[in-house]
Design an enzyme around this catalytic site. Structure first.
Site, PDB file in Angstrom:
ATOM      1  N   THR A  96      99.989   3.534  53.448  1.00  0.00           N
ATOM      2  CA  THR A  96     101.231   4.308  53.304  1.00  0.00           C
ATOM      3  C   THR A  96     101.304   5.264  54.490  1.00  0.00           C
ATOM      4  OG1 THR A  96     101.044   4.235  50.898  1.00  0.00           O
ATOM      5  CG2 THR A  96     102.518   5.896  51.824  1.00  0.00           C
ATOM      6  N   LYS A 171     108.591   2.678  49.594  1.00  0.00           N
ATOM      7  CA  LYS A 171     107.421   3.346  48.988  1.00  0.00           C
ATOM      8  C   LYS A 171     107.682   4.845  48.793  1.00  0.00           C
ATOM      9  CE  LYS A 171     103.047   4.389  48.102  1.00  0.00           C
ATOM     10  NZ  LYS A 171     102.324   4.026  46.908  1.00  0.00           N
ATOM     11  N   LYS A 246     100.833  13.747  49.672  1.00  0.00           N
ATOM     12  CA  LYS A 246     100.993  13.019  50.942  1.00  0.00           C
ATOM     13  C   LYS A 246     102.329  12.250  50.952  1.00  0.00           C
ATOM     14  CE  LYS A 246      99.384   8.894  53.316  1.00  0.00           C
ATOM     15  NZ  LYS A 246      98.584   7.680  53.264  1.00  0.00           N
TER      16      LYS A 246
HETATM   17  P1  NAD Z   1      90.350   5.424  51.346  1.00  0.00           P
HETATM   18  O1  NAD Z   1      90.205   6.668  52.111  1.00  0.00           O
HETATM   19  O2  NAD Z   1      89.514   5.206  50.124  1.00  0.00           O
HETATM   20  O3  NAD Z   1      90.122   4.155  52.310  1.00  0.00           O
HETATM   21  C1  NAD Z   1      90.469   4.110  53.662  1.00  0.00           C
HETATM   22  C2  NAD Z   1      89.344   3.432  54.404  1.00  0.00           C
HETATM   23  O4  NAD Z   1      89.691   3.318  55.791  1.00  0.00           O
HETATM   24  C3  NAD Z   1      88.019   4.198  54.363  1.00  0.00           C
HETATM   25  O5  NAD Z   1      86.990   3.375  53.852  1.00  0.00           O
HETATM   26  C4  NAD Z   1      87.785   4.614  55.806  1.00  0.00           C
HETATM   27  O6  NAD Z   1      86.413   4.663  56.155  1.00  0.00           O
HETATM   28  C5  NAD Z   1      88.505   3.524  56.542  1.00  0.00           C
HETATM   29  N1  NAD Z   1      88.851   3.865  57.932  1.00  0.00           N
HETATM   30  C6  NAD Z   1      89.365   5.021  58.413  1.00  0.00           C
HETATM   31  N2  NAD Z   1      89.541   4.947  59.751  1.00  0.00           N
HETATM   32  C7  NAD Z   1      89.133   3.710  60.103  1.00  0.00           C
HETATM   33  C8  NAD Z   1      89.063   3.031  61.352  1.00  0.00           C
HETATM   34  N3  NAD Z   1      89.443   3.609  62.485  1.00  0.00           N
HETATM   35  N4  NAD Z   1      88.579   1.768  61.374  1.00  0.00           N
HETATM   36  C9  NAD Z   1      88.180   1.175  60.228  1.00  0.00           C
HETATM   37  N5  NAD Z   1      88.214   1.762  59.006  1.00  0.00           N
HETATM   38  C10 NAD Z   1      88.688   3.014  58.958  1.00  0.00           C
HETATM   39  O7  NAD Z   1      91.896   5.315  50.970  1.00  0.00           O
HETATM   40  P2  NAD Z   1      92.572   4.374  49.860  1.00  0.00           P
HETATM   41  O8  NAD Z   1      92.639   5.104  48.557  1.00  0.00           O
HETATM   42  O9  NAD Z   1      91.939   3.026  49.922  1.00  0.00           O
HETATM   43  O10 NAD Z   1      94.064   4.295  50.425  1.00  0.00           O
HETATM   44  C11 NAD Z   1      94.401   3.525  51.559  1.00  0.00           C
HETATM   45  C12 NAD Z   1      95.895   3.597  51.779  1.00  0.00           C
HETATM   46  O11 NAD Z   1      96.575   3.137  50.611  1.00  0.00           O
HETATM   47  C13 NAD Z   1      96.417   5.030  52.047  1.00  0.00           C
HETATM   48  O12 NAD Z   1      97.400   4.966  53.052  1.00  0.00           O
HETATM   49  C14 NAD Z   1      96.990   5.445  50.710  1.00  0.00           C
HETATM   50  O13 NAD Z   1      98.033   6.383  50.857  1.00  0.00           O
HETATM   51  C15 NAD Z   1      97.502   4.118  50.169  1.00  0.00           C
HETATM   52  N6  NAD Z   1      97.558   4.050  48.702  1.00  0.00           N
HETATM   53  C16 NAD Z   1      96.503   4.474  47.945  1.00  0.00           C
HETATM   54  C17 NAD Z   1      96.585   4.394  46.558  1.00  0.00           C
HETATM   55  C18 NAD Z   1      95.445   4.874  45.689  1.00  0.00           C
HETATM   56  O14 NAD Z   1      95.639   5.006  44.474  1.00  0.00           O
HETATM   57  N7  NAD Z   1      94.258   5.093  46.229  1.00  0.00           N
HETATM   58  C19 NAD Z   1      97.739   3.876  45.943  1.00  0.00           C
HETATM   59  C20 NAD Z   1      98.777   3.416  46.746  1.00  0.00           C
HETATM   60  C21 NAD Z   1      98.678   3.505  48.131  1.00  0.00           C
END
Ligand code: NAD
Length: 295
Positions: A96, A171, A246
């Site tokens: 997102t 979204k 966010k």
């Molecule tokens: P998270 O922080 O658990 O996962 C993100 C991952 O990306 C981490 O493991 C991090 O180490 C990795 N990362 C960061 N920089 C990186 C790079 N340069 N190279 C490789 N890996 C890298 O976040 P999440 O909860 O999995 O959410 C991910 C996305 O989904 C976000 O944009 C969030 O807004 C969206 N989202 C999350 C949810 C939720 O409930 N968690 C729901 C809908 C949407």
């Protein structure tokens, strides 16, 4: 079955990779955090040493990263995906992020000869685990047609929202509705309490009346009324207040960019900022009812 590169193995990306593997796809993965990478390798994915290496032999590259700056860096930075992917690869960013940056990264991909979709999701970690996410995709018809079957391995509802950026627009509009309606439901239960109206009676009436909405009937912030709601687990997420803030801020940023009037979105964003700043960022977003009740 497609050769898929997947970058970003966090709360969402980890289970999404599991579902791609379950469907029989070959998935090569990368995350900057070693134990996230190890977990996906244990699930059956192939390990890559960098994002570029995860993309090198992939027909489709999926990213699931925290925020806009990560997406920009991973795609367009030195040794980014755009420079590393093989000819004809399709990029799908499921993070997102802001509409403007989603369009800019897609334009950079396109000028290097790659098709790209922004395809953010709704449904949270439970949806990622159960492969019941909703995907809202922005990009060309042709890119969507190529992506659809792969997205269906991770989600139940897959919608082509329109051209580049339309997925992110959908979204943030959806989550602005949700943030505002959760506050409305919380305020109603706070008022009912002060008026001496039994919460169960308010629920019985409003869930069948014009106040009915998802925040009330599926995710009720008042405990004891919807057994599966986080309100019954002390507001353990679910979807954190930090994530809601966010998304509300992304909506405000987008609204300012196009001159849209979103006064309730602005108020919801301010209230979630207060709630998060009071130490509640990692609680489920429905926990805002506690603040509304003055607790
Ligand atoms: P998270 O922080 O658990 O996962 C993100 C991952 O990306 C981490 O493991 C991090 O180490 C990795 N990362 C960061 N920089 C990186 C790079 N340069 N190279 C490789 N890996 C890298 O976040 P999440 O909860 O999995 O959410 C991910 C996305 O989904 C976000 O944009 C969030 O807004 C969206 N989202 C999350 C949810 C939720 O409930 N968690 C729901 C809908 C949407």
């Amino acid at each position: 079955m497609a050769a898929i590169g997947f970058v970003g193995l966090g709360n969402m990306g980890g289970p999404m990779v599991r579902n791609l593997l379950k469907a029989g796809h070959g998935v090569t993965v990368f995350d900057v955090v070693a134990n996230k990478l190890d977990a996906s390798v244990r699930d059956g994915a192939a390990r890559a040493a960098s994002a570029a290496a995860a993309a090198a032999n992939a027909e489709i590259v999926v990213t699931m990263l925290p925020a806009g700056q990560h997406v920009r860096d991973v795609y367009t930075g030195a040794s980014g995906l755009i420079g590393a992917a093989r000819k004809g690869a399709l990029f799908i960013d499921c993070s997102t992020i802001d509409v403007e940056r989603a369009r800019a990264v897609a334009a950079a991909a396109e000028s290097a000869g790659f098709a790209m979709l922004d395809a953010p999701v709704s449904g949270g970690v439970a949806g990622a685990e159960a492969a019941t996410l909703t995907f809202m995709a922005g990009g060309s018809e042709a890119a969507f047609a190529r992506a659809e079957q792969v997205l269906r391995c991770m989600g139940k509802t897959v919608v082509h929202a329109g051209p580049s950026g339309a997925g992110q627009a959908a979204k943030i509009c959806n989550n602005m509705i949700l943030g505002i309606s959760m506050i409305a439901v919380g305020e109603a239960f706070a008022l009912a309490e002060k008026l001496g109206l039994d919460a169960a009676k308010l629920f019985e009436i409003s869930s069948k009346s014009s106040g009915q909405c998802w925040a009330l009937t599926t995710y009720c912030p008042e405990p004891g009324l919807v057994p599966t709601a986080p309100s019954n687990r002390d507001y353990k997420p679910g979807f954190t207040a930090a994530m809601m803030l966010k998304d509300l801020r992304l909506a405000q940023q987008a609204a300012a960019g196009v001159g849209a009037a979103t006064p309730l979105g602005a108020e919801a964003s301010a209230l979630y900022a207060l709630f998060c700043n009071a130490g509640n960022a990692e609680l489920d977003f429905s926990g805002i009812i506690r603040m509304l009740k003055g607790r």
